[in-house]
Design a protein around this motif. Structure first.
Motif, PDB file in Angstrom:
ATOM      1  N   ALA A   1       0.835  -1.196   0.000  1.00  0.00           N
ATOM      2  CA  ALA A   1       0.000   0.000   0.000  1.00  0.00           C
ATOM      3  C   ALA A   1       0.873   1.250   0.000  1.00  0.00           C
ATOM      4  O   ALA A   1       2.017   1.234   0.462  1.00  0.00           O
ATOM      5  CB  ALA A   1      -0.907  -0.010   1.231  1.00  0.00           C
ATOM      6  N   PHE A   2       0.344   2.322  -0.541  1.00  0.00           N
ATOM      7  CA  PHE A   2       1.045   3.593  -0.494  1.00  0.00           C
ATOM      8  C   PHE A   2       0.983   4.154   0.921  1.00  0.00           C
ATOM      9  O   PHE A   2      -0.050   4.075   1.588  1.00  0.00           O
ATOM     10  CB  PHE A   2       0.423   4.588  -1.478  1.00  0.00           C
ATOM     11  CG  PHE A   2       0.737   4.295  -2.915  1.00  0.00           C
ATOM     12  CD1 PHE A   2       1.928   4.734  -3.472  1.00  0.00           C
ATOM     13  CD2 PHE A   2      -0.147   3.564  -3.694  1.00  0.00           C
ATOM     14  CE1 PHE A   2       2.239   4.471  -4.795  1.00  0.00           C
ATOM     15  CE2 PHE A   2       0.150   3.287  -5.024  1.00  0.00           C
ATOM     16  CZ  PHE A   2       1.346   3.743  -5.574  1.00  0.00           C
ATOM     17  N   LYS A   3       2.100   4.722   1.368  1.00  0.00           N
ATOM     18  CA  LYS A   3       2.193   5.289   2.707  1.00  0.00           C
ATOM     19  C   LYS A   3       2.248   6.807   2.627  1.00  0.00           C
ATOM     20  O   LYS A   3       2.562   7.372   1.571  1.00  0.00           O
ATOM     21  CB  LYS A   3       3.444   4.750   3.413  1.00  0.00           C
ATOM     22  CG  LYS A   3       3.431   3.237   3.609  1.00  0.00           C
ATOM     23  CD  LYS A   3       4.702   2.777   4.302  1.00  0.00           C
ATOM     24  CE  LYS A   3       4.696   1.262   4.499  1.00  0.00           C
ATOM     25  NZ  LYS A   3       5.936   0.796   5.163  1.00  0.00           N
TER      26      LYS A   3
ATOM     27  N   GLY B   1       8.113   2.787  -2.086  1.00  0.00           N
ATOM     28  CA  GLY B   1       9.416   2.598  -2.697  1.00  0.00           C
ATOM     29  C   GLY B   1       9.757   3.791  -3.566  1.00  0.00           C
ATOM     30  O   GLY B   1       9.720   4.935  -3.116  1.00  0.00           O
ATOM     31  N   ASN B   2      10.061   3.516  -4.842  1.00  0.00           N
ATOM     32  CA  ASN B   2      10.407   4.588  -5.766  1.00  0.00           C
ATOM     33  C   ASN B   2       9.187   5.120  -6.518  1.00  0.00           C
ATOM     34  O   ASN B   2       9.316   5.929  -7.423  1.00  0.00           O
ATOM     35  CB  ASN B   2      11.447   4.101  -6.778  1.00  0.00           C
ATOM     36  CG  ASN B   2      12.136   5.244  -7.496  1.00  0.00           C
ATOM     37  OD1 ASN B   2      12.555   6.208  -6.875  1.00  0.00           O
ATOM     38  ND2 ASN B   2      12.223   5.139  -8.819  1.00  0.00           N
TER      39      ASN B   2
ATOM     40  N   LEU C   1       3.585   7.293 -10.425  1.00  0.00           N
ATOM     41  CA  LEU C   1       4.772   7.872 -11.058  1.00  0.00           C
ATOM     42  C   LEU C   1       6.036   7.201 -10.549  1.00  0.00           C
ATOM     43  O   LEU C   1       6.214   7.046  -9.334  1.00  0.00           O
ATOM     44  CB  LEU C   1       4.828   9.379 -10.761  1.00  0.00           C
ATOM     45  CG  LEU C   1       6.050  10.138 -11.285  1.00  0.00           C
ATOM     46  CD1 LEU C   1       5.969  10.293 -12.795  1.00  0.00           C
ATOM     47  CD2 LEU C   1       6.161  11.513 -10.616  1.00  0.00           C
ATOM     48  N   ASP C   2       6.907   6.789 -11.472  1.00  0.00           N
ATOM     49  CA  ASP C   2       8.249   6.338 -11.122  1.00  0.00           C
ATOM     50  C   ASP C   2       9.112   7.583 -10.993  1.00  0.00           C
ATOM     51  O   ASP C   2       9.394   8.263 -11.977  1.00  0.00           O
ATOM     52  CB  ASP C   2       8.793   5.413 -12.217  1.00  0.00           C
ATOM     53  CG  ASP C   2      10.160   4.835 -11.880  1.00  0.00           C
ATOM     54  OD1 ASP C   2      11.032   5.605 -11.396  1.00  0.00           O
ATOM     55  OD2 ASP C   2      10.383   3.646 -12.101  1.00  0.00           O
ATOM     56  N   VAL C   3       9.524   7.891  -9.764  1.00  0.00           N
ATOM     57  CA  VAL C   3      10.216   9.155  -9.505  1.00  0.00           C
ATOM     58  C   VAL C   3      11.591   9.171 -10.163  1.00  0.00           C
ATOM     59  O   VAL C   3      11.990  10.165 -10.788  1.00  0.00           O
ATOM     60  CB  VAL C   3      10.331   9.407  -7.993  1.00  0.00           C
ATOM     61  CG1 VAL C   3      11.136  10.680  -7.708  1.00  0.00           C
ATOM     62  CG2 VAL C   3       8.943   9.513  -7.368  1.00  0.00           C
ATOM     63  N   ALA C   4      12.339   8.084 -10.049  1.00  0.00           N
ATOM     64  CA  ALA C   4      13.700   8.059 -10.605  1.00  0.00           C
ATOM     65  C   ALA C   4      13.690   8.233 -12.115  1.00  0.00           C
ATOM     66  O   ALA C   4      14.541   8.929 -12.677  1.00  0.00           O
ATOM     67  CB  ALA C   4      14.396   6.760 -10.218  1.00  0.00           C
ATOM     68  N   GLU C   5      12.714   7.627 -12.798  1.00  0.00           N
ATOM     69  CA  GLU C   5      12.645   7.709 -14.260  1.00  0.00           C
ATOM     70  C   GLU C   5      11.807   8.886 -14.730  1.00  0.00           C
ATOM     71  O   GLU C   5      11.776   9.185 -15.929  1.00  0.00           O
ATOM     72  CB  GLU C   5      12.074   6.408 -14.824  1.00  0.00           C
ATOM     73  CG  GLU C   5      12.902   5.169 -14.532  1.00  0.00           C
ATOM     74  CD  GLU C   5      14.241   5.196 -15.243  1.00  0.00           C
ATOM     75  OE1 GLU C   5      14.334   5.836 -16.308  1.00  0.00           O
ATOM     76  OE2 GLU C   5      15.190   4.575 -14.735  1.00  0.00           O
TER      77      GLU C   5
END
Length: 221
Positions: A31-33, A142-143, A159-163
């Motif tokens: 789950a999203f935190k 995570g990311n 959204l993938d933050v790193a990419e």
């Protein structure tokens, strides 16, 4: 002896069921935190990069391999898209070249086909892997971050933050419950897009196979 075999069989079935249940639970995404201020700042910066990349895309013709399905009915096709600053057209053809649908100026024309509940700018954004409403960061995993886009409809994206790229987009409105998922590289257009209406079960899988500047003549067959 038979009772002993039955007991071993029941034990084996029980262990198998527990293992399957454990695998199923562990395979579900976490789950999203709640997200902190610094993580939210980084996420919004990544989103701005994604928007800037979409804004820099030139006028282009895109050709997709299209796989359409609704229930047990499945058939292949081709989707040709023309994207210019003031124009968006898309033509869907069947496996033998017959035109199934044409989309222009926000209107879908096609026999027996339901209208796509996306206007031209929304469809342009979905093909580019963005959404145009300024987002709020609603959680982190995570990311990945969960982005929510305020407005009349419920719209969320992962959204993938790193990419700095959108992995999925969920648009829930009265006409349809649309989910877009993205895969493959972005060069700079997403290579694979799957669009699904969860209410009707309709699904379109798009794979980008060719692109060229929109101001050039169409490629010869």
């Amino acid at each position: 002896m038979r009772a002993s075999r039955r007991a071993r069989l029941l034990l084996l079935l029980l262990v198998s069921a527990l293992a399957a249940g454990t695998w199923s639970c562990s395979s579900r995404p976490a789950a999203f935190k709640p997200v902190g201020a610094e993580d939210a700042r980084l996420a919004l910066g990544a989103w701005e990069n994604a928007i800037a990349r979409a804004d820099s895309l030139p006028a282009v013709r895109l050709l997709y391999d299209a796989r359409l399905s609704e229930g047990l009915v499945k058939f292949p096709g081709t989707l040709a898209v023309i994207l210019q600053p003031d124009r968006l057209e898309a033509t869907l053809t069947g496996p033998f070249g017959s035109q199934l649908a044409h989309y222009a100026s926000g209107i879908l024309e096609g026999k027996g086909l339901r209208p796509i509940p996306l206007d031209a700018e929304e469809l342009r954004a979905v093909l580019a892997g963005v959404w145009r409403t300024p987002p709020e960061v609603a959680g982190a995993r995570g990311n990945q971050v969960l982005m929510r886009f305020p407005g009349g409809d419920r719209v969320e994206g992962v959204l993938d933050v790193a990419e700095a790229r959108l992995e999925s987009l969920h648009v829930n409105r009265p006409e349809a419950d649309l989910v877009a998922t993205y895969g493959g590289p972005r060069n700079p257009w997403p290579e694979r897009i799957t669009l699904e209406d969860r209410r009707s079960g309709r699904r379109v899988q798009l794979t980008l196979v060719a692109k060229e500047p929109a101001d050039s003549a169409p490629a010869s067959p």
